[in-house]
Design a protein around this motif. Structure first.
Motif, PDB file in Angstrom:
ATOM      1  N   TYR A   1       0.702  -0.964   0.223  1.00 46.34           N
ATOM      2  CA  TYR A   1      -0.191  -0.263   0.064  1.00 46.34           C
ATOM      3  C   TYR A   1       0.979   0.914   0.003  1.00 46.34           C
ATOM      4  CZ  TYR A   1      -3.962  -2.701   1.237  1.00 46.34           C
ATOM      5  OH  TYR A   1      -5.243  -3.953   1.695  1.00 46.34           O
ATOM      6  N   SER A   2       0.089   2.886  -0.023  1.00 45.14           N
ATOM      7  CA  SER A   2       0.897   3.469   0.141  1.00 45.14           C
ATOM      8  C   SER A   2       0.762   4.202   1.395  1.00 45.14           C
ATOM      9  CB  SER A   2      -0.701   4.908  -1.241  1.00 45.14           C
ATOM     10  OG  SER A   2      -1.121   4.924  -0.093  1.00 45.14           O
ATOM     11  N   GLN A   3       1.886   4.990   1.769  1.00 46.23           N
ATOM     12  CA  GLN A   3       2.153   5.961   3.352  1.00 46.23           C
ATOM     13  C   GLN A   3       0.616   5.548   3.587  1.00 46.23           C
ATOM     14  OE1 GLN A   3       4.843   4.405   4.917  1.00 46.23           O
ATOM     15  NE2 GLN A   3       2.876   5.164   6.444  1.00 46.23           N
ATOM     16  N   ALA A   4      -0.164   6.979   2.037  1.00 46.52           N
ATOM     17  CA  ALA A   4      -1.005   7.462   2.715  1.00 46.52           C
ATOM     18  C   ALA A   4      -1.746   6.068   3.266  1.00 46.52           C
ATOM     19  CB  ALA A   4      -2.020   8.174   1.247  1.00 46.52           C
ATOM     20  N   MET A   5      -2.542   4.772   2.838  1.00 47.53           N
ATOM     21  CA  MET A   5      -3.470   4.518   2.974  1.00 47.53           C
ATOM     22  C   MET A   5      -3.583   4.221   4.184  1.00 47.53           C
ATOM     23  SD  MET A   5      -6.234   3.282   1.240  1.00 47.53           S
ATOM     24  CE  MET A   5      -6.926   3.422  -0.002  1.00 47.53           C
ATOM     25  N   LYS A   6      -2.163   3.646   4.164  1.00 44.57           N
ATOM     26  CA  LYS A   6      -2.140   2.612   5.849  1.00 44.57           C
ATOM     27  C   LYS A   6      -2.063   3.878   7.388  1.00 44.57           C
ATOM     28  CE  LYS A   6       2.112   1.429   4.453  1.00 44.57           C
ATOM     29  NZ  LYS A   6       3.438   0.426   4.089  1.00 44.57           N
ATOM     30  N   THR A   7      -1.778   5.145   7.001  1.00 41.80           N
ATOM     31  CA  THR A   7      -1.650   6.200   7.794  1.00 41.80           C
ATOM     32  C   THR A   7      -3.271   6.434   7.959  1.00 41.80           C
ATOM     33  OG1 THR A   7      -1.129   8.217   6.641  1.00 41.80           O
ATOM     34  CG2 THR A   7       0.819   6.667   7.760  1.00 41.80           C
ATOM     35  N   ARG A   8      -3.922   6.764   6.762  1.00 43.01           N
ATOM     36  CA  ARG A   8      -5.424   6.905   6.598  1.00 43.01           C
ATOM     37  C   ARG A   8      -6.304   6.319   7.449  1.00 43.01           C
ATOM     38  NH1 ARG A   8      -9.636   8.740   7.135  1.00 43.01           N
ATOM     39  NH2 ARG A   8     -10.717   9.961   5.133  1.00 43.01           N
ATOM     40  N   ALA A   9      -5.972   4.558   6.983  1.00 43.29           N
ATOM     41  CA  ALA A   9      -6.390   3.445   9.444  1.00 43.29           C
ATOM     42  C   ALA A   9      -7.994   3.984   9.544  1.00 43.29           C
ATOM     43  CB  ALA A   9      -5.252   4.567  10.652  1.00 43.29           C
TER      44      ALA A   9
ATOM     45  N   PHE B   1     -15.245   7.548  -0.460  1.00 42.80           N
ATOM     46  CA  PHE B   1     -13.507   6.671  -1.296  1.00 42.80           C
ATOM     47  C   PHE B   1     -13.851   7.379  -2.532  1.00 42.80           C
ATOM     48  CE2 PHE B   1     -10.472   3.192  -1.808  1.00 42.80           C
ATOM     49  CZ  PHE B   1      -9.010   4.635  -2.010  1.00 42.80           C
ATOM     50  N   ILE B   2     -14.824   6.610  -2.907  1.00 41.95           N
ATOM     51  CA  ILE B   2     -14.537   6.304  -4.201  1.00 41.95           C
ATOM     52  C   ILE B   2     -15.480   7.214  -5.442  1.00 41.95           C
ATOM     53  CG2 ILE B   2     -14.477   3.515  -4.523  1.00 41.95           C
ATOM     54  CD1 ILE B   2     -18.105   3.510  -4.326  1.00 41.95           C
ATOM     55  N   ALA B   3     -15.920   8.372  -4.400  1.00 40.84           N
ATOM     56  CA  ALA B   3     -16.502  10.033  -5.143  1.00 40.84           C
ATOM     57  C   ALA B   3     -15.478  10.547  -5.499  1.00 40.84           C
ATOM     58  CB  ALA B   3     -17.373  10.077  -4.396  1.00 40.84           C
ATOM     59  N   GLN B   4     -14.457  10.337  -4.474  1.00 40.07           N
ATOM     60  CA  GLN B   4     -13.029  11.203  -4.808  1.00 40.07           C
ATOM     61  C   GLN B   4     -12.007  10.703  -4.283  1.00 40.07           C
ATOM     62  OE1 GLN B   4     -14.190  15.266  -3.937  1.00 40.07           O
ATOM     63  NE2 GLN B   4     -13.634  15.710  -6.275  1.00 40.07           N
ATOM     64  N   PRO B   5     -11.645   9.084  -4.395  1.00 41.98           N
ATOM     65  CA  PRO B   5     -10.329   8.921  -3.887  1.00 41.98           C
ATOM     66  C   PRO B   5      -9.406   9.798  -3.787  1.00 41.98           C
ATOM     67  CG  PRO B   5     -10.775   7.654  -5.525  1.00 41.98           C
ATOM     68  CD  PRO B   5     -11.572   8.998  -5.762  1.00 41.98           C
TER      69      PRO B   5
ATOM     70  N   MET C   1      -4.061   4.500  -5.596  1.00 45.47           N
ATOM     71  CA  MET C   1      -5.302   4.589  -6.174  1.00 45.47           C
ATOM     72  C   MET C   1      -5.529   4.769  -7.756  1.00 45.47           C
ATOM     73  SD  MET C   1      -9.127   2.818  -5.912  1.00 45.47           S
ATOM     74  CE  MET C   1     -10.501   3.754  -5.893  1.00 45.47           C
ATOM     75  N   PRO C   2      -5.102   4.490  -9.196  1.00 44.27           N
ATOM     76  CA  PRO C   2      -5.842   5.496 -10.636  1.00 44.27           C
ATOM     77  C   PRO C   2      -6.822   5.704 -10.486  1.00 44.27           C
ATOM     78  CG  PRO C   2      -4.640   3.510 -10.822  1.00 44.27           C
ATOM     79  CD  PRO C   2      -4.767   3.445  -9.041  1.00 44.27           C
ATOM     80  N   TYR C   3      -7.993   5.963  -9.706  1.00 45.01           N
ATOM     81  CA  TYR C   3      -9.004   5.732 -10.209  1.00 45.01           C
ATOM     82  C   TYR C   3     -10.133   7.698 -10.208  1.00 45.01           C
ATOM     83  CZ  TYR C   3     -13.750   4.940 -10.236  1.00 45.01           C
ATOM     84  OH  TYR C   3     -15.453   4.756 -10.389  1.00 45.01           O
ATOM     85  N   VAL C   4     -10.207   8.270 -10.735  1.00 46.91           N
ATOM     86  CA  VAL C   4     -10.399   9.571 -10.676  1.00 46.91           C
ATOM     87  C   VAL C   4     -11.923  10.005 -10.318  1.00 46.91           C
ATOM     88  CG1 VAL C   4     -11.979   9.251 -12.742  1.00 46.91           C
ATOM     89  CG2 VAL C   4     -11.448  11.725 -11.707  1.00 46.91           C
ATOM     90  N   GLY C   5     -12.832   8.396  -9.732  1.00 46.97           N
ATOM     91  CA  GLY C   5     -13.725   8.942  -9.096  1.00 46.97           C
ATOM     92  C   GLY C   5     -15.203   8.214 -10.138  1.00 46.97           C
ATOM     93  N   LEU C   6     -16.637   7.727  -8.952  1.00 50.56           N
ATOM     94  CA  LEU C   6     -17.266   7.419  -9.514  1.00 50.56           C
ATOM     95  C   LEU C   6     -18.801   8.264  -9.199  1.00 50.56           C
ATOM     96  CD1 LEU C   6     -18.634   5.355 -10.988  1.00 50.56           C
ATOM     97  CD2 LEU C   6     -19.383   3.777  -8.604  1.00 50.56           C
ATOM     98  N   ALA C   7     -19.097   9.119 -10.474  1.00 57.70           N
ATOM     99  CA  ALA C   7     -19.838  10.599 -10.371  1.00 57.70           C
ATOM    100  C   ALA C   7     -20.875   9.981  -9.991  1.00 57.70           C
ATOM    101  CB  ALA C   7     -20.406  10.930 -11.461  1.00 57.70           C
ATOM    102  N   SER C   8     -21.735   8.759 -10.014  1.00 56.13           N
ATOM    103  CA  SER C   8     -23.442   8.689  -9.678  1.00 56.13           C
ATOM    104  C   SER C   8     -23.636   8.322  -8.431  1.00 56.13           C
ATOM    105  CB  SER C   8     -23.709   8.125 -10.329  1.00 56.13           C
ATOM    106  OG  SER C   8     -24.937   7.069 -10.248  1.00 56.13           O
ATOM    107  N   ALA C   9     -23.981   8.949  -7.334  1.00 60.28           N
ATOM    108  CA  ALA C   9     -23.817   8.596  -5.799  1.00 60.28           C
ATOM    109  C   ALA C   9     -25.324   7.295  -5.948  1.00 60.28           C
ATOM    110  CB  ALA C   9     -24.822   9.794  -4.940  1.00 60.28           C
TER     111      ALA C   9
END
Ligand code: HEC
Length: 100
Positions: A46-54, A65-69, A78-86
Motif C-alpha cells: 500500500y501507499s503510506q497514505a492508505m496505511k496512515t489514513r487508517a 472514497f470512491i467519489a473522490q479517492p 489508486m489511479p481512479y478519478v472517482g465514480l460520479a453518480s451517487a
C-alpha cells in the motif's frame, strides 16, 4: 446483472477481485472489506497514505472514497478519478457488502 455488480465489473474489476481468495491485482482483494482497516491486507504493498489514513471500511467510508479517492485519501496510489453518480456509488457499496 444487478447495478452494483455491473458497476463493479466496469469500474473496479480491472484492478480488484472481490472473490474469496481472489487474486491480488493492481489493487488489493476486496472480499470481506467491511470492518477492515484501510491499508491492512497482509502482503499488499500500500501507499503510506492508505496505511496512515487508517479508516475502517464501511458503507459510508467506501462511498466517500470512491467519489473522490484523492480527496478522501490524499496521496493514494489508486489511479481512479472517482465514480460520479451517487446512485452507482451506493450500488457498488451494497455489492461489496454482500461479498463476504
Ligand atoms: C486502475 C486500478 C484501480 C481501479 C480502477 C480501482 N482501484 Fe481501488 N485500489 C487500487 C490500488 C492500486 C489501491 C491501493 C491504493 C493505495 O495503497 O494507496 C486501491 C485501493 C482500494 C481500496 C482500499 C483497500 C484496503 O485494503 O484498504 C478500496 C476500498 C478500493 N480500492 C475500492 C475500489 C472500488 C470500489 C473501485 C471501483 C469503483 C476501485 N477501487 C477502482 C487500484 C484501483
Amino acid at each position: 446483472m444487478q447495478q452494483g455488480e455491473a458497476r463493479f465489473a466496469s469500474e473496479c474489476a480491472v484492478c480488484h477481485s472481490a472473490k474469496a481468495d481472489g487474486p491480488t491485482m493492481m489493487g488489493p482483494n476486496l472480499h470481506g472489506l467491511y470492518g477492515r482497516t484501510s491499508g491492512s491486507l497482509a502482503g499488499f504493498s500500500y501507499s503510506q497514505a492508505m496505511k496512515t489514513r487508517a479508516v475502517e471500511w464501511q458503507m459510508d467510508s467506501l462511498q466517500q472514497f470512491i467519489a473522490q479517492p484523492q480527496a478522501f485519501v490524499p496521496g493514494t496510489y489508486m489511479p481512479y478519478v472517482g465514480l460520479a453518480s451517487a446512485d452507482d456509488r451506493h450500488a457498488v457499496a451494497c455489492f461489496l457488502g454482500a461479498q463476504k
